[in-house]
Each structure stands twice: as C-alpha cells, then as structure tokens.
Design a protein around this motif. Structure first.
Motif, mmCIF file in Angstrom:
data_model
loop_
_atom_site.group_PDB
_atom_site.id
_atom_site.type_symbol
_atom_site.label_atom_id
_atom_site.label_comp_id
_atom_site.label_asym_id
_atom_site.label_seq_id
_atom_site.Cartn_x
_atom_site.Cartn_y
_atom_site.Cartn_z
ATOM 1 N N ARG A 102 0.889 -1.163 -0.238
ATOM 2 C CA ARG A 102 0.003 -0.006 0.034
ATOM 3 C C ARG A 102 0.713 1.262 0.120
ATOM 4 O O ARG A 102 0.266 2.561 -0.435
ATOM 5 C CB ARG A 102 -0.936 -0.058 1.056
ATOM 6 N N THR A 118 -10.415 7.326 -3.256
ATOM 7 C CA THR A 118 -10.019 5.994 -2.283
ATOM 8 C C THR A 118 -8.405 5.882 -2.096
ATOM 9 O O THR A 118 -7.820 5.142 -1.131
ATOM 10 C CB THR A 118 -10.514 4.708 -2.793
ATOM 11 N N GLU A 121 -7.696 7.843 1.180
ATOM 12 C CA GLU A 121 -8.350 7.083 2.245
ATOM 13 C C GLU A 121 -7.428 5.805 2.407
ATOM 14 O O GLU A 121 -7.380 5.678 3.737
ATOM 15 C CB GLU A 121 -9.758 6.556 1.733
ATOM 16 N N VAL A 122 -7.020 5.003 1.564
ATOM 17 C CA VAL A 122 -6.237 3.871 1.837
ATOM 18 C C VAL A 122 -5.023 4.401 2.525
ATOM 19 O O VAL A 122 -4.328 3.731 3.477
ATOM 20 C CB VAL A 122 -5.930 3.227 0.285
ATOM 21 N N GLY A 158 -6.411 -3.615 -6.698
ATOM 22 C CA GLY A 158 -7.112 -4.244 -5.655
ATOM 23 C C GLY A 158 -6.850 -3.843 -4.185
ATOM 24 O O GLY A 158 -7.539 -4.274 -3.403
ATOM 25 N N ARG A 159 -6.222 -2.683 -4.244
ATOM 26 C CA ARG A 159 -6.066 -2.063 -2.841
ATOM 27 C C ARG A 159 -6.654 -0.541 -2.924
ATOM 28 O O ARG A 159 -7.057 -0.274 -1.818
ATOM 29 C CB ARG A 159 -4.217 -1.904 -2.534
ATOM 30 N N PRO A 162 -12.308 1.464 -5.118
ATOM 31 C CA PRO A 162 -13.390 1.311 -4.136
ATOM 32 C C PRO A 162 -13.745 -0.138 -3.931
ATOM 33 O O PRO A 162 -13.444 -1.150 -5.039
ATOM 34 C CB PRO A 162 -14.652 1.762 -4.833
ATOM 35 N N ALA A 163 -14.155 -0.629 -3.090
ATOM 36 C CA ALA A 163 -14.167 -2.016 -2.561
ATOM 37 C C ALA A 163 -14.974 -2.820 -3.564
ATOM 38 O O ALA A 163 -14.622 -3.901 -3.753
ATOM 39 C CB ALA A 163 -14.596 -2.369 -1.240
ATOM 40 N N GLU A 164 -16.117 -2.151 -3.965
ATOM 41 C CA GLU A 164 -16.814 -2.940 -5.001
ATOM 42 C C GLU A 164 -16.526 -3.233 -6.477
ATOM 43 O O GLU A 164 -16.856 -3.888 -7.326
ATOM 44 C CB GLU A 164 -18.161 -2.408 -4.987
ATOM 45 N N GLN A 165 -15.287 -2.648 -6.681
ATOM 46 C CA GLN A 165 -14.596 -2.652 -7.912
ATOM 47 C C GLN A 165 -13.232 -3.246 -7.974
ATOM 48 O O GLN A 165 -12.954 -3.787 -9.034
ATOM 49 C CB GLN A 165 -14.395 -1.177 -8.354
ATOM 50 N N ARG A 166 -12.980 -3.787 -6.986
ATOM 51 C CA ARG A 166 -11.609 -4.471 -6.892
ATOM 52 C C ARG A 166 -11.722 -6.104 -7.259
ATOM 53 O O ARG A 166 -10.541 -6.524 -7.726
ATOM 54 C CB ARG A 166 -11.046 -4.564 -5.320
ATOM 55 N N THR A 172 -9.133 -3.227 -12.417
ATOM 56 C CA THR A 172 -7.976 -3.486 -11.725
ATOM 57 C C THR A 172 -6.741 -3.462 -12.718
ATOM 58 O O THR A 172 -5.841 -2.857 -12.382
ATOM 59 C CB THR A 172 -7.798 -4.673 -10.920
#
Length: 212
Positions: A102, A118, A121-122, A158-159, A162-166, A172
């Motif tokens: 990350r 995001t 945010e990460v 994948g990191r 947004p979570a729904e797109q990973r 990706t």
C-alpha cells in the motif's frame, strides 16, 4: 596380516558398501567440488538503479504500509544528519527508498489522488492531492533512489479502487496501467521489491524497516 594388506581389505569393504548405496568409491574418497557456473550464465543482473550506488554511507529505507510516509521522511533525516552533524557530503551517500504494498500510493501523482479519492483513504490521508509530492521531489533532487515495486503496481487496483470494484479484472488492470504512467518524477519501477532489497544489501546498503 600386514598393514598394507589390512588397508587393502578395508578399502575393498568400503568399495563394496559404497556400491550398495550407488556411490562410486573414487568419489567417496576424493569428492571434487561441482564445476563453477559458466561466467556468461552467472552474470549479475544490472538494473538501472545499481549504476547509481556509490559512496561509503549506504542505506535503504523500506516500507509496505503507508505509515505517514515514514520511509521518505527518514531518508531526508538521514541525509540532513550526516551532513550537518557528521560533515559527510551527500555525494558520499547512497540512500534508497523502496516502497511496495500500500505504501506505493505515496508515489502516485495528484491526478491519481484526485481521480480516485480512495487512494487518499487507503493512505490514511483523505484528500484529492498527494500531501508529500514536494517531499518526493526534494529527495529526487538529492539523488535518493526512489523505487516502486512493479508487482505492487500490478496489484494496486485491488488495494486502491473502491471495494466494490476490486474484483473487476478489467478495472484493476486499467488502474494498474494508469498508476504506472502516473508515478511522480524521479520514481523508478523495479520488478519485485523483495528481490531489489536483497540486491541492495548485496551492494552494501544497510536495511532499515520503516513499515510501522
């Protein structure tokens, strides 16, 4: 029985025992080391950053977690302290910052941060701009080796998406391609940070973990 006869009988028994194990007696008694690898096939890989390693003070700061950019801050502190306290010129130092996981988000430019909120945010610093862009630029001007892991860039969607797109392979892949094109000036991509860290230590760079 003479000593000569006893030695001959002993070697004969040893040869018989070796044969049962599939070992040639000549090898068992006088094993030779394996032949050296051909110089052409054993040549060391030379990645571009390796040509810049010089001086007596060599260190690599590594992180795979954001940790507020600790690896980058320590690189600057190292150079500042060597110069102001110990009188060591920057020309006599090789400083590397190796980021993977990350932490590579610190090497993304403002356009990536703005397009993908995001990312901030990460990284633990929500916003539409990379807050340490100028710090990276300063280190680049000071000839610090700024290395990003290619494997981590490929996995970055994948990191940072947004979570729904990973789980979306197309998204990706597109993110990774964009991330590679959006690295800050002075950042160099290496194939795998885990290998680069070994190569760096082979060249005398002492390892410092700045992952938290």
């Amino acid at each position: 029985m003479t000593a000569h006869t006893a030695r001959r009988d002993f070697l004969g028994r040893l040869a018989t025992f070796g044969a049962t194990l599939g070992v040639l007696p000549g090898r068992a008694l006088d094993a030779a080391p394996p032949p050296a690898a051909d110089a052409a096939t054993a040549a060391a890989v030379e990645d571009p950053w390796m040509k810049r390693v010089a001086g007596t003070q060599r260190v690599v700061f590594h992180s795979h977690l954001p940790t507020d950019g600790l690896a980058l801050r320590w690189a600057q502190t190292f150079l500042d302290t060597q110069k102001t306290v110990y009188g060591i010129r920057e020309e006599d130092c090789t400083v590397m910052v190796g980021l993977n996981g990350r932490s590579i988000g610190w090497f993304f430019n403002d356009a990536m941060w703005a397009k993908y909120p995001t990312v901030g945010e990460v990284m633990g610093m929500p916003g539409t701009r990379n807050p340490i862009t100028e710090s990276v630029a300063i280190l680049a001007r000071r000839n610090v080796l700024l290395l990003a892991c290619g494997n981590s860039i490929r996995a970055s969607g994948g990191r940072f998406l947004p979570a729904e797109q990973r789980a979306d392979r197309e998204r990706t892949t597109a993110f990774a391609d964009e991330a590679r094109k959006s690295l800050l000036p002075g950042v160099e991509v290496v194939p795998a940070m885990i290998v680069t860290l070994q190569q760096a230590q082979d060249r005398g760079l002492r390892y410092v973990y700045a992952g938290g």
